[in-house]
Design a protein around this motif. Structure first.
Motif, PDB file in Angstrom:
ATOM      1  N   UNK A  32      52.524  21.260  -0.627  1.00  0.00           N
ATOM      2  CA  UNK A  32      53.462  21.055  -1.712  1.00  0.00           C
ATOM      3  C   UNK A  32      54.549  22.115  -1.703  1.00  0.00           C
ATOM      4  N   UNK A  33      55.638  21.786  -2.374  1.00  0.00           N
ATOM      5  CA  UNK A  33      56.736  22.740  -2.520  1.00  0.00           C
ATOM      6  C   UNK A  33      57.445  22.479  -3.837  1.00  0.00           C
ATOM      7  N   UNK A  34      58.057  23.532  -4.346  1.00  0.00           N
ATOM      8  CA  UNK A  34      58.860  23.448  -5.565  1.00  0.00           C
ATOM      9  C   UNK A  34      59.912  24.539  -5.482  1.00  0.00           C
ATOM     10  N   UNK A  35      60.736  24.629  -6.485  1.00  0.00           N
ATOM     11  CA  UNK A  35      61.781  25.644  -6.510  1.00  0.00           C
ATOM     12  C   UNK A  35      61.203  27.054  -6.419  1.00  0.00           C
ATOM     13  N   UNK A  36      60.019  27.264  -7.012  1.00  0.00           N
ATOM     14  CA  UNK A  36      59.453  28.615  -6.994  1.00  0.00           C
ATOM     15  C   UNK A  36      58.532  28.921  -5.827  1.00  0.00           C
ATOM     16  N   UNK A  37      58.310  27.970  -4.936  1.00  0.00           N
ATOM     17  CA  UNK A  37      57.476  28.287  -3.782  1.00  0.00           C
ATOM     18  C   UNK A  37      56.802  27.068  -3.201  1.00  0.00           C
ATOM     19  N   UNK A  38      55.964  27.322  -2.225  1.00  0.00           N
ATOM     20  CA  UNK A  38      55.247  26.238  -1.562  1.00  0.00           C
ATOM     21  C   UNK A  38      53.822  26.676  -1.292  1.00  0.00           C
ATOM     22  N   UNK A  39      53.001  25.729  -0.915  1.00  0.00           N
ATOM     23  CA  UNK A  39      51.617  26.047  -0.615  1.00  0.00           C
ATOM     24  C   UNK A  39      50.937  24.904   0.093  1.00  0.00           C
ATOM     25  N   UNK A  40      49.739  25.168   0.520  1.00  0.00           N
ATOM     26  CA  UNK A  40      48.880  24.133   1.089  1.00  0.00           C
ATOM     27  C   UNK A  40      47.446  24.496   0.754  1.00  0.00           C
ATOM     28  N   UNK A  41      46.596  23.496   0.735  1.00  0.00           N
ATOM     29  CA  UNK A  41      45.192  23.733   0.424  1.00  0.00           C
ATOM     30  C   UNK A  41      44.334  22.713   1.148  1.00  0.00           C
ATOM     31  N   UNK A  42      43.198  23.187   1.611  1.00  0.00           N
ATOM     32  CA  UNK A  42      42.186  22.302   2.151  1.00  0.00           C
ATOM     33  C   UNK A  42      41.305  21.842   1.005  1.00  0.00           C
ATOM     34  N   UNK A  43      40.825  20.634   1.113  1.00  0.00           N
ATOM     35  CA  UNK A  43      39.967  20.087   0.072  1.00  0.00           C
ATOM     36  C   UNK A  43      38.668  19.575   0.643  1.00  0.00           C
ATOM     37  N   UNK A  44      38.083  18.624  -0.027  1.00  0.00           N
ATOM     38  CA  UNK A  44      36.795  18.046   0.358  1.00  0.00           C
ATOM     39  C   UNK A  44      36.968  16.580   0.713  1.00  0.00           C
ATOM     40  N   UNK A  45      36.147  16.122   1.648  1.00  0.00           N
ATOM     41  CA  UNK A  45      36.051  14.703   1.987  1.00  0.00           C
ATOM     42  C   UNK A  45      34.633  14.258   1.698  1.00  0.00           C
ATOM     43  N   UNK A  46      34.479  13.044   1.188  1.00  0.00           N
ATOM     44  CA  UNK A  46      33.161  12.576   0.799  1.00  0.00           C
ATOM     45  C   UNK A  46      33.142  11.052   0.831  1.00  0.00           C
ATOM     46  N   UNK A  47      31.964  10.504   0.832  1.00  0.00           N
ATOM     47  CA  UNK A  47      31.780   9.056   0.865  1.00  0.00           C
ATOM     48  C   UNK A  47      30.702   8.668  -0.139  1.00  0.00           C
ATOM     49  N   UNK A  48      30.640   7.399  -0.451  1.00  0.00           N
ATOM     50  CA  UNK A  48      29.495   6.804  -1.124  1.00  0.00           C
ATOM     51  C   UNK A  48      29.291   5.467  -0.444  1.00  0.00           C
ATOM     52  N   UNK A  49      28.452   4.627  -0.938  1.00  0.00           N
ATOM     53  CA  UNK A  49      28.115   3.381  -0.257  1.00  0.00           C
ATOM     54  C   UNK A  49      29.283   2.386  -0.310  1.00  0.00           C
ATOM     55  N   UNK A  50      30.334   2.718   0.441  1.00  0.00           N
ATOM     56  CA  UNK A  50      31.530   1.884   0.528  1.00  0.00           C
ATOM     57  C   UNK A  50      32.197   2.192   1.866  1.00  0.00           C
ATOM     58  N   UNK A  51      33.088   1.339   2.325  1.00  0.00           N
ATOM     59  CA  UNK A  51      33.683   1.516   3.653  1.00  0.00           C
ATOM     60  C   UNK A  51      34.939   2.376   3.647  1.00  0.00           C
ATOM     61  N   UNK A  52      35.124   3.207   2.648  1.00  0.00           N
ATOM     62  CA  UNK A  52      36.257   4.141   2.580  1.00  0.00           C
ATOM     63  C   UNK A  52      35.723   5.567   2.481  1.00  0.00           C
ATOM     64  N   UNK A  53      36.527   6.498   2.977  1.00  0.00           N
ATOM     65  CA  UNK A  53      36.254   7.922   2.761  1.00  0.00           C
ATOM     66  C   UNK A  53      37.232   8.392   1.701  1.00  0.00           C
ATOM     67  N   UNK A  54      36.808   9.309   0.869  1.00  0.00           N
ATOM     68  CA  UNK A  54      37.641   9.832  -0.204  1.00  0.00           C
ATOM     69  C   UNK A  54      37.875  11.315   0.017  1.00  0.00           C
ATOM     70  N   UNK A  55      39.029  11.771  -0.411  1.00  0.00           N
ATOM     71  CA  UNK A  55      39.454  13.149  -0.171  1.00  0.00           C
ATOM     72  C   UNK A  55      40.035  13.696  -1.467  1.00  0.00           C
ATOM     73  N   UNK A  56      39.810  14.976  -1.696  1.00  0.00           N
ATOM     74  CA  UNK A  56      40.306  15.611  -2.909  1.00  0.00           C
ATOM     75  C   UNK A  56      40.738  17.030  -2.584  1.00  0.00           C
ATOM     76  N   UNK A  57      41.931  17.404  -3.044  1.00  0.00           N
ATOM     77  CA  UNK A  57      42.439  18.758  -2.835  1.00  0.00           C
ATOM     78  C   UNK A  57      43.217  19.181  -4.080  1.00  0.00           C
ATOM     79  N   UNK A  58      43.316  20.487  -4.288  1.00  0.00           N
ATOM     80  CA  UNK A  58      43.945  21.021  -5.494  1.00  0.00           C
ATOM     81  C   UNK A  58      45.185  21.834  -5.179  1.00  0.00           C
ATOM     82  N   UNK A  59      46.273  21.483  -5.862  1.00  0.00           N
ATOM     83  CA  UNK A  59      47.497  22.287  -5.803  1.00  0.00           C
ATOM     84  C   UNK A  59      47.406  23.343  -6.903  1.00  0.00           C
TER      85      UNK A  59
END
Length: 177
Positions: A32-59
């Motif tokens: 992410x980026x904004x007027x006051x700066x930028x950043x990046x973050x690693x998050x988590x990947x997870x699944x449940x009984x479905x054919x998709x993987x889900x991902x979550x990260x925090x800015x």
């Protein structure tokens, strides 16, 4: 390719969580980026009984009222760039959309179009009976794809209803999405 991208608030207005789905598990990265700066973050990947993987990260370290541009992916494959504005707790005006019993009916799609058209909305709350998946996980996918245009720029806060307690799997899909 990242899909079903949506923003979620935390209890800290200088943070924003972003959640998305892909066809397979992999790294979860937000930049992410904004007027006051930028950043990046690693998050988590997870699944449940479905054919998709889900991902979550925090800015983090976001400035209230300042536009933020972000993208999500695995470090190699990225979404388009999206933007949102963190809520300014000291602002004199606040736009809030409250809905419930949504699903994918024609009436619900009219509400979705109205939310997308309301460029001043800063948050959407949905008080249960969100997708009406009732055990069909493809319904969740379709619901998030339909809402994505607003959810990439407006955080939605959800509460469970009786339809989030799905036959045979309970609240697992709601909790993972």
């Amino acid at each position: 390719q990242p899909e079903q991208i949506h923003l979620q608030l935390t209890d800290d207005f200088t943070e924003m969580i972003v959640i998305w789905a892909t066809d397979q598990r992999g790294d979860a990265v937000v930049e992410w980026s904004s007027e006051s700066g930028s950043g990046s973050a690693n998050g988590d990947s997870y699944c449940y009984n479905h054919d998709k993987a889900f991902h979550m990260a925090k800015m983090t370290s976001l400035a209230a009222g300042e536009d933020v541009t972000y993208r999500v992916g695995d470090g190699n494959t990225w979404s388009a760039d999206y933007s949102f504005t963190p809520i300014d707790q000291n602002a004199d005006h606040f736009e809030w959309v409250a809905i419930a019993d949504h699903g994918l009916s024609s009436e619900a799609l009219d509400v979705t179009d109205a939310i997308i058209a309301d460029s001043s909305a800063q948050i959407v709350t949905i008080s249960g009976d969100i997708s009406y998946a009732d055990g069909n996980q493809d319904e969740w996918d379709e619901w998030f794809l339909t809402q994505e245009e607003s959810m990439v720029s407006i955080p939605w806060v959800t509460a469970v209803g009786n339809h989030e307690n799905e036959p045979g799997i309970g609240f697992v899909p709601y909790e993972h999405r």
